[in-house]
Design an enzyme around this catalytic site. Structure first.
Site, PDB file in Angstrom:
ATOM      1  CG  HIS A  20      -2.113  -0.794   1.187  1.00  0.00           C
ATOM      2  ND1 HIS A  20      -2.603  -1.475   2.272  1.00  0.00           N
ATOM      3  CD2 HIS A  20      -2.973  -1.054   0.165  1.00  0.00           C
ATOM      4  CE1 HIS A  20      -3.696  -2.131   1.936  1.00  0.00           C
ATOM      5  NE2 HIS A  20      -3.931  -1.902   0.662  1.00  0.00           N
ATOM      6  CB  CYS A  29      -2.585   0.287   8.638  1.00  0.00           C
ATOM      7  SG  CYS A  29      -1.431  -0.024   7.290  1.00  0.00           S
TER       8      CYS A  29
END
Length: 285
Positions: free
Chosen positions: A177, A278
């Site tokens: 990511h 996150c």
């Protein structure tokens, strides 16, 4: 004085109010493997994950953040990684559509929360994993692709928000990511000012490295060692950066640029491949 010397001169940083969405890891475990960090055969400690997450939440509360909570759902152990639940800007919530079936139900769960909270929800047509791959840098949205979010989602993102979207290709599967390889440190830069970012060059393709060098010549370049503990998966209010406790060199770099740092240990949640950012989805009206 060289450009590097100029970039290292600290400036006075100003904090801005932040509203974030988090999800308590009541059901956290590693029961499948969809990234290199995950090893289902290794034990996990849900109670420790909750304790570490509570430390992060408390740090945000102490900084004056408005912390909103979405209810965790049994059977969705990765729901704690709230950043993947969507991208919220200008009162619009662009929902997530996950790559892996194990996480697919998280998309509707987060979109339901956005709708109840009064956001205009855009149900995505393209595969994307929310703020895990989309980061606002000034007026521009940086968009990662290569492992999770599709390149087609970038055009959809541009249509939904009417902003310039800059695509960045990720090439190292450990940084699957964008928010594991790049951090935006100035959420609200002064008009005309370049937002400060930090990133790990080797996580990106050569072409994307060129884009980052051109657009952000004064970026903080983070070492492999600090990135490997998800140091770049941090969250900033413009003055204070909440960062992984083991990213010591990166924290020092931040302080040299005039940021304050708060270090947190999310080692248990790291077993699922996630860190500070996150666990943090920014809500922007």
């Amino acid at each position: 004085m060289t450009l590097t010397d100029t970039a290292a001169v600290p400036v006075e940083r100003a904090a801005s109010a932040r509203t974030v969405l988090m999800c308590r890891p009541d059901h956290f475990t590693v029961s499948y493997r969809i990234n290199p960090w995950m090893h289902p055969a290794n034990p996990t400690d849900t109670s420790l994950a909750v304790q570490q997450w509570e430390t992060l939440r408390s740090a945000y509360v102490d900084l004056g953040f408005d912390v909103q909570l979405v209810d965790p759902i049994a059977g969705l152990p990765d729901m704690v990684y709230a950043a993947n639940g969507g991208f919220v800007l200008d009162g619009i919530a662009y929902g997530a559509r996950f790559t892996h079936p194990e996480r697919a139900p998280e998309g509707p769960a987060y979109m339901d929360w956005f709708e109840r909270a009064g956001y205009a929800v855009h149900v995505p047509e393209e595969i994307n994993e929310g703020e895990g791959d989309f980061l606002l840098a000034g007026e521009v949205i940086l968009a990662g692709s290569g492992f999770r979010s599709s390149t087609a989602s970038q055009a959809e993102l541009a249509r939904v928000f009417g902003r310039e979207v800059v695509g960045l290709e990720l090439v190292n599967p450990s940084y699957y990511h964008l928010d594991t390889a790049l951090a935006v440190l100035d959420p609200e830069p002064a008009p005309g000012a370049e937002p400060t970012i930090a990133y790990l060059p080797s996580a990106f393709s050569e072409a994307s490295q060129g884009v980052l060098r051109e657009r952000f010549p004064n970026a903080i370049i983070v070492t492999e060692a600090d990135a490997a503990v998800l140091g770049l998966n941090c969250f900033s209010d413009g003055r204070t950066v909440v960062v992984a406790s083991r990213a010591l060199g990166y924290a020092r770099q931040l302080r040299e640029r005039g940021y304050e740092t708060i270090d947190v240990d999310l080692s248990e949640l790291l077993l699922g491949g996630g860190g500070v950012k996150c666990c943090t989805l920014e809500l922007r009206r």
